[in-house]
Structures are given as C-alpha cells and as structure tokens.
Design a protein around this motif. Structure first.
Motif, PDB file in Angstrom:
ATOM      1  N   ILE A  85      37.131  26.543  11.701  1.00  0.00           N
ATOM      2  CA  ILE A  85      36.696  25.249  12.240  1.00  0.00           C
ATOM      3  C   ILE A  85      36.808  25.223  13.758  1.00  0.00           C
ATOM      4  O   ILE A  85      37.369  26.130  14.373  1.00  0.00           O
ATOM      5  CB  ILE A  85      37.506  24.079  11.629  1.00  0.00           C
ATOM      6  N   VAL A 145      38.411  23.401  16.498  1.00  0.00           N
ATOM      7  CA  VAL A 145      39.455  22.459  16.915  1.00  0.00           C
ATOM      8  C   VAL A 145      39.358  22.191  18.416  1.00  0.00           C
ATOM      9  O   VAL A 145      39.268  23.122  19.217  1.00  0.00           O
ATOM     10  CB  VAL A 145      40.855  23.013  16.566  1.00  0.00           C
ATOM     11  N   LYS A 195      34.848  12.191   7.777  1.00  0.00           N
ATOM     12  CA  LYS A 195      35.010  13.619   8.033  1.00  0.00           C
ATOM     13  C   LYS A 195      36.488  13.985   8.212  1.00  0.00           C
ATOM     14  O   LYS A 195      36.810  15.027   8.794  1.00  0.00           O
ATOM     15  CB  LYS A 195      34.222  14.026   9.279  1.00  0.00           C
ATOM     16  N   SER A 196      37.333  13.117   7.732  1.00  0.00           N
ATOM     17  CA  SER A 196      38.768  13.314   7.984  1.00  0.00           C
ATOM     18  C   SER A 196      39.539  13.469   6.675  1.00  0.00           C
ATOM     19  O   SER A 196      39.080  13.031   5.615  1.00  0.00           O
ATOM     20  CB  SER A 196      39.325  12.129   8.777  1.00  0.00           C
ATOM     21  N   THR A 205      36.035  12.137  16.584  1.00  0.00           N
ATOM     22  CA  THR A 205      36.299  13.476  16.068  1.00  0.00           C
ATOM     23  C   THR A 205      36.658  13.418  14.593  1.00  0.00           C
ATOM     24  O   THR A 205      37.058  12.358  14.087  1.00  0.00           O
ATOM     25  CB  THR A 205      37.455  14.103  16.873  1.00  0.00           C
ATOM     26  N   ALA A 206      36.497  14.535  13.930  1.00  0.00           N
ATOM     27  CA  ALA A 206      37.073  14.655  12.586  1.00  0.00           C
ATOM     28  C   ALA A 206      38.583  14.830  12.741  1.00  0.00           C
ATOM     29  O   ALA A 206      39.051  15.339  13.760  1.00  0.00           O
ATOM     30  CB  ALA A 206      36.479  15.857  11.857  1.00  0.00           C
ATOM     31  N   CYS A 210      41.903  26.941   9.922  1.00  0.00           N
ATOM     32  CA  CYS A 210      41.657  26.941  11.368  1.00  0.00           C
ATOM     33  C   CYS A 210      40.881  28.168  11.848  1.00  0.00           C
ATOM     34  O   CYS A 210      40.359  28.161  12.964  1.00  0.00           O
ATOM     35  CB  CYS A 210      42.966  26.799  12.139  1.00  0.00           C
ATOM     36  N   VAL A 265      37.103  19.027  15.645  1.00  0.00           N
ATOM     37  CA  VAL A 265      38.234  18.580  14.825  1.00  0.00           C
ATOM     38  C   VAL A 265      39.466  18.385  15.697  1.00  0.00           C
ATOM     39  O   VAL A 265      39.768  19.212  16.567  1.00  0.00           O
ATOM     40  CB  VAL A 265      38.561  19.619  13.733  1.00  0.00           C
ATOM     41  N   SER A 270      32.050  19.571  12.546  1.00  0.00           N
ATOM     42  CA  SER A 270      32.377  18.613  13.613  1.00  0.00           C
ATOM     43  C   SER A 270      33.478  19.192  14.487  1.00  0.00           C
ATOM     44  O   SER A 270      34.227  20.060  14.039  1.00  0.00           O
ATOM     45  CB  SER A 270      32.952  17.320  13.025  1.00  0.00           C
ATOM     46  N   VAL A 329      35.791  18.803   7.271  1.00  0.00           N
ATOM     47  CA  VAL A 329      35.870  18.834   8.732  1.00  0.00           C
ATOM     48  C   VAL A 329      34.990  19.911   9.371  1.00  0.00           C
ATOM     49  O   VAL A 329      34.770  19.871  10.591  1.00  0.00           O
ATOM     50  CB  VAL A 329      37.335  19.020   9.215  1.00  0.00           C
ATOM     51  N   GLN A 330      34.501  20.839   8.582  1.00  0.00           N
ATOM     52  CA  GLN A 330      33.643  21.854   9.179  1.00  0.00           C
ATOM     53  C   GLN A 330      32.381  21.223   9.757  1.00  0.00           C
ATOM     54  O   GLN A 330      31.839  20.284   9.188  1.00  0.00           O
ATOM     55  CB  GLN A 330      33.271  22.912   8.133  1.00  0.00           C
ATOM     56  N   LEU A 347      42.050  16.379  11.032  1.00  0.00           N
ATOM     57  CA  LEU A 347      42.732  17.226  10.039  1.00  0.00           C
ATOM     58  C   LEU A 347      44.220  16.961  10.203  1.00  0.00           C
ATOM     59  O   LEU A 347      44.810  17.300  11.231  1.00  0.00           O
ATOM     60  CB  LEU A 347      42.406  18.696  10.303  1.00  0.00           C
TER      61      LEU A 347
END
Lengths: 321, 321, 321, 321, 321, 321
Positions: free
Chosen positions: D272, D274, D178-179, D139-140, D269, D231, D229, D226-227, D142
C-alpha cells in the motif's frame, strides 16, 4: 547427597543451590553438574548477566522433581549437584575465557553432563573449548537463540557475546554440518552476516520460518541434523519472545513462547545424546517480575526431565511422544 | 548555540542533551565541554554504568540556569555544549582506556573544561592520562567517594574501577601531596589497603572523620591542599549515602546527603581552579526512582554554578560565602 | 461514623478511605473533611499525580490515632470523614479549576476544615478561589515547597502547576504580607522569577537559608507572619528531599527530611488557625517503594494531631512544646 | 547524513536519536521524517506518554538496518532522519492540537513520510489535520488498536484520546469507506458507541473476530479497503496484548502478539501507499522492563522495512510473500 | 573454614552465604553463628520477610572484613560461619515459634553468638525462649525499632510481630529494668499501649526524644542500663527512616539515618556483652533498589566489628572512642 | 445503587470499589456480591496476596459494562455491589478459615452469587464450607489452575494453599465426578500427588493436554462434567502463563494466554449454573506493571458478561456461539 524435601522445609528456606540440590566440589561425581559462569564483560548492549547464575538458582527453588508431561521423576533417575561458580576476570574477556575453560575442563573429563548457568553468550566459546580439550573432538550444536552470534569481530576485537559461534566454527569446536540454529530473528547489520556460518554448513532457521512451518517440522529437521553425534545444547533466553523473557540484554519481539520452547526441547532432547548444556543471557536487573529467570530454570528442568526420560528408557505417557 | 527555553518548549521534549544544551563537535570551542564515557567493563560488582551518560542527560532536563544559592546564572557566564560520547570497547578494559584517552586529549588541548559523564570510575584514569598528555603536568586531585580506589590490582589484573588512583599516583598524573580523598568509608580487604596512597602523601578523609569534624573543617583542609594548583575534580556518586544515591554499583550506607555534597562543592569550587571534572558510577538499572541520576546531574550543576560564580568574580549574596 | 479498629480487622482489609475513616457525602458535617482532587493536567514535567489521592489513602492505612509526640489522640478530639474525590476534566486545565472550585465551595461554607489530597499544585488555586468565594476574605499562606510556583505563565498559558501563587496573589486570594514560602530551592529560569511575589510582600525562605538558620528560627518567623489570621496550609511533597520523597514530578535534591518537616509542622500548626490544607504532588508511578505516599499521609497526620492538640487545649508532654 | 555504525561505536553510546539516525531540521529532506509529539494531556486514565518519544528513541538503539524476513536493508533504500519533537502545551488540549498541526504541516508538504512518535492517541487528529491542510484531500485509515476511539466527547469536552477518529470522520479528514480498525476489544460504555463510525462506513474488526478468522483473512480485507488510496497508518500499542505491551495507559488483555502485529504489518504495508504513520500510547513509567517501547520501535522498523521493500520493488525471499 | 577472597574471586560469584563465609552444620563451633529464620506469618501488614535471610546474604557479598572506623579486622578476631535456615511452618505462628526455638537452642548451648537473619519480629520471641531454655536466665534487651511491639494480642490472638516483647516480659525472658527500646515512633492505637512495658520497668526512648537529645545521651543511658548483664540485641530495620530502609513492612518516616544507627551500635556494642542478636523485618519485595538489605547487612557488620574490637581488647584509633 | 459513569467522572477518581460499583452491606441484596478475602498466610512460597482484593478493585476501574464479544451489557442485566472484605487473622490459618466461612455464609444464604477476590487459594476451602453450610449440598467444581492443590498436608499441617481441594473432596463439599481441573502443569513432588483426586473421580486436564487437544475439546468436556449441577468456579490466576500473569506467588511457564482463558470461560459460563466464584492468587508486589490484576479483573468481567448473557437469554452475536 540429597535434595531438600520442600514438603518438610519450605522452599523459600536455606542457602540457595539449583533446585535445592546438594553442593559438591570438583572431584565429586554426579550425572549432572551445575556450574555457574557469572560473566558479562563480553556484552555489546546491556550488561548484568553476571548475576544470572544467582537468579537461576533463586528461581529454581520452585521446581519439583516429577515432570507430569514426560511422566518421569528426575531424581529417581539422575544424581545432580551444584558445583558453584567458575572464576572470571571482569573487564578482561580473553583472559576470562581462559579461566572459564580451565575451570570446566575437569567436568568434561568426568562422566557427567555439565549444565552451565550464564552469563553472557560468549562463555559458550569457553565451554566448547573445554569440551574439545577434554574430548578431543568437535560436537554437533543445537542452538536456540534470537541471534546467530557469528560476527567475526565487534569494535575491532574478536571476543564478544555476538561472536562465539564464529570462533567455534573457525576453531573446529563444532561441526557446522551437524549443527542447527533455531529462532534467529534479530535484525542484522547487513545481509552478509549469516553468509559465513551458512557457507560452512550451518543450518539457520529464521524465526519467521519457525513461525511459518511450525515446531514439528523444525523438530524433525533438528533431529535429522544432530542425532547420532554428541550434542552441545545452548539456549539463549532471548529465543523466547520479549514478553516471556523481558530480563535479557538484547530482547527481541516476534519470538516464541515458553510452551514452544519446552515442547521442542522435550521432543528433541529425549532422542539425542547431549554432552553439555548452557542457559545464557538472563539479566536479573531487567527481569522486574522474575519470569525470565523462572523460564530459564524451567528450560533446564525440561532438559533434565528429557535426559532422565532417555536414561530410564521409559515410554512416555499421555500426550507426549 | 543556545539552550532550549523550557518556558516555551516543555522540558520533556526533544532529543536529550545535557541541560538541553546545544550539541557540538570536537573542533568547536565552549567554556565547558560535556562528554559522555559509557564504559563499565572495569566494574568489580554490578555493571550497568554504561547507561550513566544517558541517564544523566535525561535527569538534567529538569535543571534551570539560575542558582539562587550563589545568585548566579550559569548561562550568562559560560558557554556549554554537549559533545556526545567517547568510543569504548566493552570487555577490553586496557584498550578502552586508550580509546577514551585518545578521544579526550583534544578537549584538554583546547581552552575548555571537560566534564565527563561516567561510566565506572576506571575512566578517570583515562581522563588523567589525557589531561597529562595535553598539559604535560600533573594535577591536584579533589576526590569525593566512598572508596579510595587505590588497589594495585584486582583478580590479577591492573585495571579495575577499584584501582585508578593507584595508577594515577604511580604514573605521576596527580600530585598526592596536593590531593585529598573525602568520604572514604567502604570496608577494606585489609588494613594496609590505604598505606600506599598515604605514604605517597595523599590525604584520606574517612567518612567517620567527616561526620565527626563536619563539613566546614574538611572544606578548609581541602582548600589548603588544592588551592594554587590546577585541580581535577572527580565525584563518585557513592560519596552520597545509599538513601540519596541507590542507583550505583557499590552503594555504601553511613554516607552523606546531597546537602552536604553540594555545600562542600560550592564552598570549595568557587575558590579553586578546576581543569577537568567527572561524575561517575551512576547505574540507571538500580536507580528505580531516578534520584541518583538527578543527584549526579545536580552535582554537575553545582560545579557549573560555582565555576560561573568564579568567572563572574561575583560577591555572593545571602547565606553563601 | 467510626474509623475501623485495626486491632480487630487487619488494616490491609476493606475499601480504602483515608485512615480507614468513614465515608461521607457533601451534606454531612465533620471537623475534618478529606477530599481528593485527582488532577495532573497542569504538570510541566512528569504527569501522574491524578493517582495521588488513591495512593495517599492506601498509605494512610498504616496510621493510627494516637500521636506520642504530642500526646494526643486524634479521634478523641476530631470527627473526620472521607468525602471522596472532586470531578475534574483531564486536558482542560481552566475548566477543571472551575469544576474543582465548585466542588469545594460547599466545604468552605461548612464549619469544617477541608484537607485536599492532590493532584498537582495547580489545584491549590481552585481551593483558594473556593475558600474566597465562601468566606469572602483572603487568607495567610503557609507554604512548604521546593518551588515558589509564582511564574505568571508557561508556554503562553496562565494555568500550570508552576503558577498558582502568582494568580493567588494577583486575584487577592492570599495576603502576601502574611504569607511565607519555606524551602524554595529549585533552580530558576532567571533571577527575576521571585521578584513579583517579593514585591508584593511574600516572604520566601530559600532552602539554603533554612539549612543555615535551622528549623527553629524559621518556625518563629513563620509564626510571626501567619499567627492571628486564618491560614491556608499547602504542602508540596517536594519540600522533602528527593531521598525522602522520590515519587513526585519535579523532585529536588538538597532538601529536607521528614523529621524536619514534621517538627516544623507540629511547632507551627499547634499555634495557628488553619482553615484549609492540601498535600500535593505525590506521583505514585515514580514512588517505587511507596515512601512518598507514606510521607504525604504522615504530613497530614501531623497536621491532624496538631489540630487535635490545639482543639483539646492540651499542654504538651515530653519533648514537644 | 549517516546512521552510526554499531559495530564500531557501541549502540549504548551517544545522544539518542531514532535508530541512531542523523538529526535534521525542518527544511531538510529525507524519505522518512521521524518527529516526536510528547503530548499526553488528552489521556482519560493514566498519563505519561509525553515520555513516549524518548523511550522509543532509547529502545530503537537496538535495531539494525537489515530485515531478514523481507531480505531488505532499510538504509540501502531510504534516507531517514530524526527531526526532534513538536511543541505542545501541557494541560491545553485544543491549543496543543493546533500547535502540533502547525508543526507537522511542513512535513506533509514535503516529499517525505512523517513517522510520529506519540504521545497519546489524540495527537493523530492533529496529524490528520496537518495532512489534510497540506494535501487538501482525505486519506484512507489503517488503524490497529484495542479501542476505536470514536467517542464524540468525554467529560463534556470534545478532545480526548478516546475521540480522535470521531472528529477525523466528522471533519472529513479520513474516508470511512476506505478505512479499517483492527483489533478493537476494549469493553464499551454502551452498545451504541460503535454505531456512528459504522454508519459512516468504517469497518471495525473486533479482537474476537480477528482471533477467530485469523490474520490472513483480515489482511485481505484490509488490503481490499485501503489499497489504491493514500493511507494513514496509526498503530496504538495497546493493539498488542497487555503481556506484550504492559507499558500503556489503558492496556487490554485478550490481545495480539508482536508476531501477529508484525506479520500483518509486513503483509499489508508492502502493498500500500502510506503517506503518514504514527505509533502512540507508549507509557514508559508503566513499562517496567522496557518491552513496550521495544515493541513500538520494532513496529516502526517493520513499517520501514516494508516501505523500503516496496520502494526497492524487490521480490521477497523465503517465507514472506 | 575460610571466607572467599574477593580480590581473587569476584564477589558476585558463587553460592550465597553471609559475607561469603563458610557453611557449617549444627555441631560445628564458631564464635559467630549466622542462622536465617525465614518466617513472616506473624506480620500484621505487609508480608514477605520470609525472603529476608536470602536478601541479607545477597547484600552482604559487598562487605569486607576490615572496618576502618574501629581499625579492626573482623576475620582476624572472629570465626564466623553460615548455618543456613531454621525450619518454619507458614501460616502456623505458634507452631513455628516452637520449631524455631527448637532449632536455636543448640546454638545457645554452644559457646557461640547466634546472629539471626529475620524474618518478622515475632521470631525474636522464639530466640529469647531458646536463649532462656539454654541459659536458664533472662537477659537485658537492647532494642532498636520504630515500634515497641508490646501489644498483648492482635485480632484476638497472642502471637504477632507487634507482640513479642509483651510475651518476653510476661514469660520472664528479659529483665525490663535492664532493657531499653530506642527510636519508638510509630503512632499508637491508644495512649495506653506503652503502659505495660513501662510499668514493668522498661525504658522506652521515643523517636522524638532521640531526635531532641541526640545519640550521645541515649548511648550513655543505654550503656547504664544494659552494661553488666548479658545482652540480647534486636534490631528492627524500621528503626531507620523510610528513606534509608524502604523495604520493610511497616516503614515509618521521621526516623534515623544509617549513620546514627551505626554510630550508636559501635559506641554501645564495643562495651557490652552480647549473647544473641537479630536483624529483622527486611522485606525484599518492597526494597526496590536493595538499600534496605544493604543497611541490614551493614548493621550486622557493625556489630561484628564491635564484637571483634571488644575481643581484641583493642584501643580504638582515630575518631572512634 | 448505581455504578459511576466514567464518561462524566474520570475513572481514576473516587474511592475504589470493584468496577466502581456501589458499596453495600451484608443485608443488602444484589444479583452479584463482590467480597474481598485478603488472606495469604497459607502460602507456601511468596506471600502478599492479602493485597489482592485492593489490586483487583484498582485494576477494575478500567472495565466498562458492555461486552462486545457477547453483545451484552452487564449492568442492564445484573445488579452488582461491593460488600468490602472479610475479616481474617494473619498467621492463624485454621482460625482464619473459620472467620471467612462465617463471614460468607450469609451471602450463600441469600439469592446472590458471591464473587470472592482473593487471597491465596486456601480461602476457597472456606468458601466451599460456607456454601455447603448454607445450601446443605455439595457442588460441581470448575477449576482453572496450574496446580491441582490436592496435597493432604504441608510441613505437617493440614491447611495450605496447596491443599484446599484435598479437604474439599474429603469433607464432601464438592462432587469429584462432576468436577474438572484444567491447566494443571506445575511440576510435582512425586508421581502420586494426583492419585487421590483421580481416584475420587476428579478429571484433571494437564496443561500439556490442553495445549495438544485445544480449547474446544476441553470446553466440551468441562460442559459435559459440570452442566446440570450447581457449579463453583475457582480461577487461580496462575492458570495464565507467567508472561500474562507474572504477579502471583508460584507462577508457571508453559501456560495459557488471556485469550484462551476468556474464550473458555465465555463458552462454558454462558451454559452453566454458577453459584459461587473466586479469583485468587494475585500478588501485587510482584505485579510490576499491573497486568496480572488487570487479567484477574477481566476474568471476573468475562464471568459477569457470561452470567448476564445467560440471564438475558440472549442469542450471541458475531463470532461467539
């Protein structure tokens, strides 16, 4: 009637009055009348603000008369006395509101500005009723808070610290079109909670709006609303962020600093005609390091300095204008 | 419906119920029914006991089922569940008493012993009214406290945490001649405060008397009073000395240790027929290290162990008899 | 190597060592070696005793060398130094026990009595292993506690602060027939928890028994058990009642006063041969007013005075005998 | 399954669940699953976050469903339940990580977003492992924090609350490219501590950079990372300044206000995807006035509102966009 | 001049005076004169008792006039007023002693018994000097304390809260042969610390002796010493055990309960002629739950009740004799 | 002489020194000399800063050597040791100033920069006197504070924590024209309090001015004042807002964040020649969650990093310049 000189007698000494001011009784007359209202039965979450007046008096020991921001000495311009506390009836909200109102009416009848040390926010309803009973006309409201306190009823009952301004509007004690609530940011039970005050003409500045637009724009808007009328100023300590005022019953994060609060107060209160003020919702048992009571006492001090500045018709020095 | 095993799941885990007991709803049936009454509007001095039920649940996590003094395992002998809290209306004492009474009546109608987590002591009046409404007869009262709480009115109003037993006598909810108040030591407004309950037949054991005569004599006297009748047991945490229970609204020094309290409770409660119990006046905001809530939860545990012992008809081992 | 004179340099000054004693390193030699073990990972409820050694050092600043009860001056009879803390590995209990043991073995090999500042009670297992590794023989155990700490496993794992004495018995580190646990009063998971230590010969004095029989009888029994052997003294601060020691992870009410603890300690320790000691389970974050750390430091002081008295072969004056 | 209405039953009443949401069991299905992980054995400094889940539940009582900033009602858009706590094994970090992972996998297998109430930050490793085991892909990340938590080992052991993201990168649970880690400002053991995550592609935004560039720039950068993926959002409460979140184990000054945190969270948030979230490192014993737990609960509320907003596909009113 | 009626106005209301008594000025005359001395510069360990008078006033709100143990109503027999605080000069001990003495002399010249709210114990020296200046003769001393406070000098200076009674003996202010110190138990710098007062004729009852012989024997001895002379009563709150009075600068364990203190006080003070009293060493910042100030205020109440009893020449009812 | 490695030995372990630095004695030589001055007798309001040095050492455990903002490792560039505390004489201010001065002179004579851990602000006078005695010339003053501390006398006496800089100017210890006081915002006794320092040439930046003009302008002005001279840096923790530093004796609201303080310090101190520094007025008993001591220790850390940066002649990375 003189304040104690803290360069002669250490300020940790003596029987506690607000800012070490002299004590007075109902029939005395001073420009400013400090009155405590130790009432918290109308609290929906954490009780304990009945000890708010005592905590504000204790915290105020540290305050001195000269305000360098406004270049004004409060005591050169104002007479101030501490008139002790109103009676209340714990556990009987409606009856307590009556008792508080009855206690305050004589102050509003005199040529003095009462400053009430709360107490939960429900007491403002009693103050406004007393003001109305004495002056026979409604007032503009300048209201700093995290909550609009305009819910008609809680638990099937009318009086609660979440409801005073619903009743104040309803009873015609305040003029919604000349009133403003600033900093409202608590989450709501539903989207319609704020409909009633808005429909009546109240301006509600959400916390998010204040953060975005900044203090200066909101100061201007507040002035345009309340200038020209007598103003009742009510300051709920939870207007401040929980970090700046942890000692309150329903603290809210994402709030405002003492700098923001005092800056706004000075900018507004040097230009308006305040006829009554309160500082509510200081809850000492949750105020572990005392900074909430200190913030509350300093808010009152900022109002006093602004009031003294206005009275002295003084041109402000330095960075203030 | 089982308690959580703290040797498998650490006791700091999970949603808090009393002693990690299962949750239940009004129409379930267990030997013991834990019910919280988060009410403190009737408090004459410091408020905050509305958070008492939560604090008692938190403190009870540490308690385990087997009592080595009585050699009895509570859970082998009793079914226990936590039924959550009663509704209340903060700031409306009379109306809250009605709401609490209404909530409790079904418990008294069932074959269960309700244990109420307070709350200020005024709630006991609602409990006794509920008990009376369900059972149609008054009860003996076994009362541990620093204050007799028999003042007819406070501030011109009938209901206050200093008044429940005045009303309980007056309304015929308890039988004064079969009742006893133990540990009374708070100073009084005047010498006649205790006249009314005494005239009605109540036995009041002052703290000084308990200190002089010792626990055993008072145990004997309590038994001689309340044995043979259904008994309502009310335990105000300020029976304990302020050192053992600082977290309460009107603490009193010159009081009793947890040893003395638990010793008396076990000696008496293994021999009587308790039909209702409460533990009141735990005030978490003043309970800085949590020992007051712990003492309160352990008082309930001692009652549960005594009740289990009686039910198991067990002969006690070791030093207890 | 001298202690600081608190009549010259105020005792609130300087880098904190136990009783302001000089610091020393592993290869120094003093009669008494103070060693901290800041470990709390084996705690089943509240963690935080890793800050116990620091709190005990801070509290000990207030202690002075002459004990008027025993009429003995500790520093006239003993050399004492503070050797700092053992390494530990938070979150790795078994590995930490190894690290602690390794750190302590050299002390047990020297002609010194190590006094360990805990930490949770699991560290006593490491101490006993170190003692055994150095001396090659088991010891009598003199154990003051609210809990017997003899549960074989918690949550499926062997090492926990509720288990050290199960392992100590099992590993042959202590001689159960010459050991005694005093004050045990925590409720139990079930009635069989204490069977194992009893079967092995351990004497367990329940708190209720100590309350009934009084200190003098239990002192006599303790002496008859441990006299004649080297003794390891372990003192869990929760032996004290929660009112006297609120700052601990699993406080228990119905316990003992500092008077009872110190009286028993002096009566016993002036007559036995202690080869190691610890004071465990002081949890500063729950010790809001610091009295728990003070009690812990004073327990160590009472042991030091008793040890000094024994060494000086002094006949006690006054009320002590 | 409904939340309790706080206008009918005061919010200080009842058995505590997050935001007074209904309780549920593993095989129930709700959009959001609240799960506590009361684990703190991996803490390098102050322990005590095992009581974090309880404190977050208590603090969340005050939260209401409608968010005026986003003009969205959480409960109109989402089903939420509280699933209680995961098992853990205090003092056994590696084994606890396994137990937590096992407990969480079923949640990640369901169509729900688990929100974990910590606990120390090491538990995020167990969450990511569970997520990976269920979803079979990384995962990405955040990540809001004062510390990057990418130290390979502490005290010679791999698992510590300073190490989860080293392992998460190493085990392929997150995609470093991606993090993003935001707010990192704790001092470091040496200059190379951050080399490893940077080499792997992680973006580390130092606190100083966030202060200089401001929230909007960093929001944009976070979104660009992160967009697109799934997250995982992890929020260490010490991202906040020590004044806003004193109740944590390794507080850091020169941090961020709740305003800054919530503003960034909502901006990011709402845009994205999550799939898991946690809020870690709330330490109640150091949270003397409760504002840290309140901040933590409000961070979760902001995420819930953002998630509800996204789900409702709502166009935001007023100042938010 | 009347006390406030707490059945009419809740006792949490109003400007704080001791027991809600009326305020008075130097030239008023009442049987009892309450005077605060907010001084702590002479403290050898923890400072902060300058806030003791305020804390004692706050705690005294809870006290009521009728004492059921002595069956006496204080206000029926005595006039009492609160005269505010003495001036002091923080950081200048010798000069402060002079200022305090000067402030107190007029009280000793009037037909009143001054009760001083401390402040650290050094202020007693100023009180005794004022008493001597006014009355021209020394007094017997009845002294409850954990420390004898007879060290000639600290840090090379004469005045310190550990030295007042050295100077009082030396200056001829008290009559050692008619004086007694009760409860002394703090460890000593060396064995000779107590030699001087003993040589002068002072009776020092160690804590251990009081524990052994019991209160009744020591009461008898105290009476035989101080009866027949005017007596100065000084009560250091650390006479109480640290569990009963944590809020003090040098707390000591192994002390006495409030029961023991009040029992002794009533038994002695109903039979002697007290001409001055103080209650010293309450340190609010360490008194986390307020029980120390409460204990202090109740000690004064017990003295007042005893004094009223003596004045009323009343035969005591019940268990007191 | 090496600091302890906190990746090997947990930082909660061991005898407390500042940042776990080695201990040293007067005749050692290190670039930086940490010296505590546990003195608070000159405090006009709340005492207790005598425990400041211990609190700063405890809080500093959490600090690590590498500063990512300046990209500099303190320990690669500086030798640092903790030299323990200065003697003081509680209750004797003038004499204490002499004792402190005498203790500090040898440090100023060595090639080291002493960093003093206070203590109340009066100690700075002793530091400046020691500096002057050693170096024979006055210094520029860089002063962060809420109060200018330039009142000639308090209560008729010269030495008080509100007066050090009056005396420093008067005694010629500092050069007012090269000095600057930043953040002054406490209310004043009257408008003339600041006249004297201003007349002498001191630049006083009121808090309001700093809020208006922003940090960068004031940084420039401070640099233009103090660059080119040796500088004494004194930091009163109440420069910070009460929310960021509640644990101090005279907290003031409307202050500054730790971000603002550290930003200014780094910008200034990397460019000037500091010869002495102190951090004063941390009062642990009011620092309920420890963030004040943490802020204080971090201020020192920021100075150390700036000093190391300057010594390493390093070009700053990232956002700092």
């Amino acid at each position: 009637m003189k304040a104690v000189n803290s360069l002669e007698i250490p300020r940790f000494s003596g029987i506690r009055t607000f800012m070490r001011m002299p004590q007075a009784a109902e029939d005395d007359l001073t420009d400013i009348s400090i009155v405590g209202v130790p009432f918290d039965s109308a609290t929906s979450f954490r009780a304990g603000t009945r000890f708010g007046p005592a905590a504000l008096r204790e915290a105020s020991l540290i305050l001195k008369p000269y305000c360098p921001v406004l270049d004004v000495d409060i005591l050169e311009n104002l007479t101030i006395a501490d008139y002790g506390d109103s009676p209340t009836i714990p556990g009987y909200t409606a009856e307590s509101l009556d008792a508080i109102q009855k206690h305050l009416v004589p102050f509003y009848r005199k040529k003095t500005v009462p400053i009430v040390l709360g107490g939960d926010h429900c007491i403002t309803l009693a103050e406004l009723r007393a003001m109305y009973e004495a002056k026979k006309e409604p007032t503009a409201l300048l209201h700093f808070d995290a909550h609009s306190d305009t819910i008609p009823e809680y638990f099937g009952k009318p009086y609660n610290h979440g409801s005073p301004f619903y009743h104040a509007i309803n009873e015609g004690l305040i003029i919604p079109e000349k009133s403003i609530q600033i900093g409202i940011r608590g989450h709501l039970y539903d989207r319609h909670v704020l409909d009633y005050p808005k429909e009546k003409g109240m301006r509600i500045v959400l916390g998010d709006e204040l953060h975005h637009r900044g203090c200066d724009e909101i100061i201007a808007e507040a002035l345009s609303r309340v200038q020209g009328s007598p103003v009742f100023l009510t300051f709920d300590i939870d207007f401040l962020d929980a970090a700046f005022a942890p000692g309150t019953g329903t603290p809210e994060v994402e709030g405002f600093s003492t700098r923001q609060a005092l800056y706004m107060l000075r900018k507004i209160c040097t230009k308006i005609n305040v006829i009554g003020m309160d500082l509510v919702e200081v809850l000492p048992d949750r105020d572990t390091s005392g900074i909430t009571a200190l913030a509350g006492a300093t808010v009152i001090h900022a109002f006093l300095a602004s009031f003294a500045w206005k009275k002295s018709n003084k041109l402000c020095q330095g960075y203030f204008r």
